[in-house]
Scaffold this motif. Structure first.
Motif, PDB file in Angstrom:
ATOM      1  N   UNK A   1     111.411  24.219  -8.364  1.00  0.00           N
ATOM      2  CA  UNK A   1     110.705  23.581  -9.473  1.00  0.00           C
ATOM      3  C   UNK A   1     110.398  24.625 -10.536  1.00  0.00           C
ATOM      4  N   UNK A   2     110.791  24.401 -11.802  1.00  0.00           N
ATOM      5  CA  UNK A   2     110.588  25.419 -12.853  1.00  0.00           C
ATOM      6  C   UNK A   2     109.150  25.489 -13.325  1.00  0.00           C
ATOM      7  N   UNK A   3     108.280  26.035 -12.489  1.00  0.00           N
ATOM      8  CA  UNK A   3     106.877  26.231 -12.882  1.00  0.00           C
ATOM      9  C   UNK A   3     106.662  27.721 -13.062  1.00  0.00           C
ATOM     10  N   UNK A   4     106.215  28.413 -12.037  1.00  0.00           N
ATOM     11  CA  UNK A   4     106.052  29.869 -12.102  1.00  0.00           C
ATOM     12  C   UNK A   4     107.430  30.522 -12.202  1.00  0.00           C
ATOM     13  N   UNK A   5     107.570  31.473 -13.099  1.00  0.00           N
ATOM     14  CA  UNK A   5     108.856  32.152 -13.301  1.00  0.00           C
ATOM     15  C   UNK A   5     108.991  33.393 -12.429  1.00  0.00           C
ATOM     16  N   UNK A   6     107.854  34.014 -12.096  1.00  0.00           N
ATOM     17  CA  UNK A   6     107.851  35.257 -11.328  1.00  0.00           C
ATOM     18  C   UNK A   6     106.796  35.109 -10.235  1.00  0.00           C
ATOM     19  N   UNK A   7     107.199  35.140  -8.963  1.00  0.00           N
ATOM     20  CA  UNK A   7     106.264  34.840  -7.878  1.00  0.00           C
ATOM     21  C   UNK A   7     106.054  36.040  -6.964  1.00  0.00           C
TER      22      UNK A   7
END
Length: 472
Positions: free
Chosen positions: A149-155
């Motif tokens: 899912x394109x939410x947080x880009x860097x986890x």
């Protein structure tokens, strides 16, 4: 007849033993003047040396740096590092929940930072990775076939919370390591199974480890100075503080490359690993006694202190990684880790390789990126102020620059005092560093103490990602 069978079996055994011992002798000894040994290239296939024991592989990259399980109801909290059977069991269950969170179709933005802070202080599992990953790459590491899912880009950090008693869903909080934004992802997972997991794995006193938010150290007007003095440094709410003093072993460093002279067999193994033709290769010695080997498209430079440097003279002729042409950055990243392991195994077979990943893994569209690694001992990072233990620059799936310190670090019987995290915070404040206002992590490292010994001490990571040693 029976006697003849015994003779035949004995003869077969003696022949096999003779063949094995002959190959073993060929493999171990230098058969040519320049040290090149043909049988060394097949040694791994014949298993004539112990298999490599590396802490960094394609599988271990998916392991968190630390998992903290909190049961507020029973005042229990346990911290798990990836070095025990219980941690492995817990990690497998945690990764399943994270996969579900990455493909959740109902992700929302958290209303405020309080949601993250409240989740930390709830019945929960806090999951930290050693570095930040691009979400798509992280999904690949977890072997997730669906698009994230394109939410947080860097986890890098996740909180799995079972505190919501109204909903049957499990909630996963994801914080973007780049922006700090928190996302809320409900996932399909057995709520009762999560509660049971927390009850099972939270077994220690909560007083041994506290989050910064629980002690109000994340508030510039409270915590350390009881609200009487404005703090010059604040801690991120999720900084986990060890509150019990305990001794830790000192660590000894062994230079694997140089001991009064360069170790010829190790040098030859390094050259071969990088594809250098060792027959008649050009070499020269510089004024500092460093040894330089030159081939058509690259150089390898060796230093007495154990450092080795490879540099491609032309980026298009750099050392090709095993990933296929058109490889993604994840493919090249994993291939680079595979090369580090194979180089070590060929250069110093039988010696364990303990590594930490020290650089974020981001999706660089231009196919040029760097990988930084550091050695560890006793589960803690070896903190060299000059350079990372391994630094790799990659362009279009080729290594154009590679630097590594060929050293081995092992714990000794000599113990050193290791103070509490509160002592470390007080020392940090007394240092009055004007460039440090936000601390995102406080952790133990080994710092050089002279001679060949390294001692346990505290280090910190700032809001900008810089790491530095605080001291004792």
């Amino acid at each position: 007849m029976k006697k003849e069978s015994v003779k035949t079996c004995l003869l077969v055994f003696l022949v096999c033993s003779s063949i094995f011992l002959t190959i073993h002798k060929w493999y171990r000894e230098k058969l040519w003047p320049d040290g090149y040994n043909f049988f060394a290239t097949i040694g791994n296939h014949l298993r004539l040396t112990p298999p490599l024991k590396s802490t960094l592989t394609k599988e271990s990259v998916s392991y968190p740096k630390r998992i903290t399980v909190s049961n507020i109801e029973t005042e229990k909290r346990s911290v798990y590092m990836p070095d025990s059977s219980r941690a492995t069991e817990l990690t497998a269950q945690v990764k399943e929940i994270l996969r579900n969170a990455l493909v959740s179709d109902n992700v929302t933005v958290a209303e405020d930072s309080a949601q993250w802070e409240n989740a930390l202080q709830s019945k929960s599992i806090y999951v930290e990775y050693p570095v930040a990953f691009d979400t798509a790459i992280f999904a690949s590491i977890l072997e997730l076939e669906l698009s994230p899912t394109p939410a947080a880009k860097l986890v890098r950090e996740f909180i799995i919370s079972g505190a919501d008693t109204v909903s049957s869903a499990v909630t996963v909080y994801v914080r973007d390591a780049g922006t700090g934004q928190v996302y809320v992802a409900p996932v399909r997972y057995d709520k009762q199974q999560l509660i049971s997991m927390i009850d099972t794995y939270a077994t220690d006193s909560i007083g041994d480890h506290r989050f910064s938010v629980e002690l109000k150290f994340n508030d510039a007007g409270g915590g350390i100075n009881d609200g009487q003095v404005q703090q010059s440094v604040v801690l991120s709410p999720n900084v986990l503080l060890a509150l019990r003093e305990q001794p830790y072993p000192m660590v000894k460093e062994t230079n694997l490359l140089f001991d009064h002279e360069y170790k010829e067999e190790l040098v030859q193994n390094i050259l071969i690993a990088f594809g250098f033709n060792t027959s008649g290769i050009r070499r020269y010695v510089e004024s500092d006694n460093s040894l330089v080997y030159v081939e058509n498209y690259g150089t390898i430079k060796l230093h007495e202190n154990g450092w080795m440097e490879y540099r491609a003279l032309d980026a298009e002729k750099g050392f090709a990684l095993s990933a296929e042409s058109g490889a993604t950055q994840y493919d090249s990243f994993i291939s680079a880790i595979d090369f580090v392991n194979s180089l070590w195994e060929e250069a110093v077979p039988g010696i364990p390789l303990n590594l930490n990943l020290s650089s974020n893994v981001t999706d660089e569209k231009n196919k040029a990126f760097s990988v930084y690694l550091d050695y560890s001992a006793g589960g803690a990072k070896i903190s060299d102020p000059v350079s990372h233990a391994i630094e790799i620059q990659i362009v279009n799936n080729r290594i154009v620059s590679y630097k590594q310190k060929f050293a081995y670090f092992e714990t000794t019987d000599e113990m050193a005092r290791y103070s509490t995290a509160i002592d470390a915070i007080n020392l940090l404040l007394s240092q009055q560093r004007p460039d440090v206002t936000q601390i995102n992590d406080i952790f133990m490292v080994y710092d050089f103490s002279g001679s060949t010994l390294w001692r346990p001490t505290w280090a910190a990571r700032t809001g900008s990602g810089e790491e530095f040693v605080i001291g004792h």
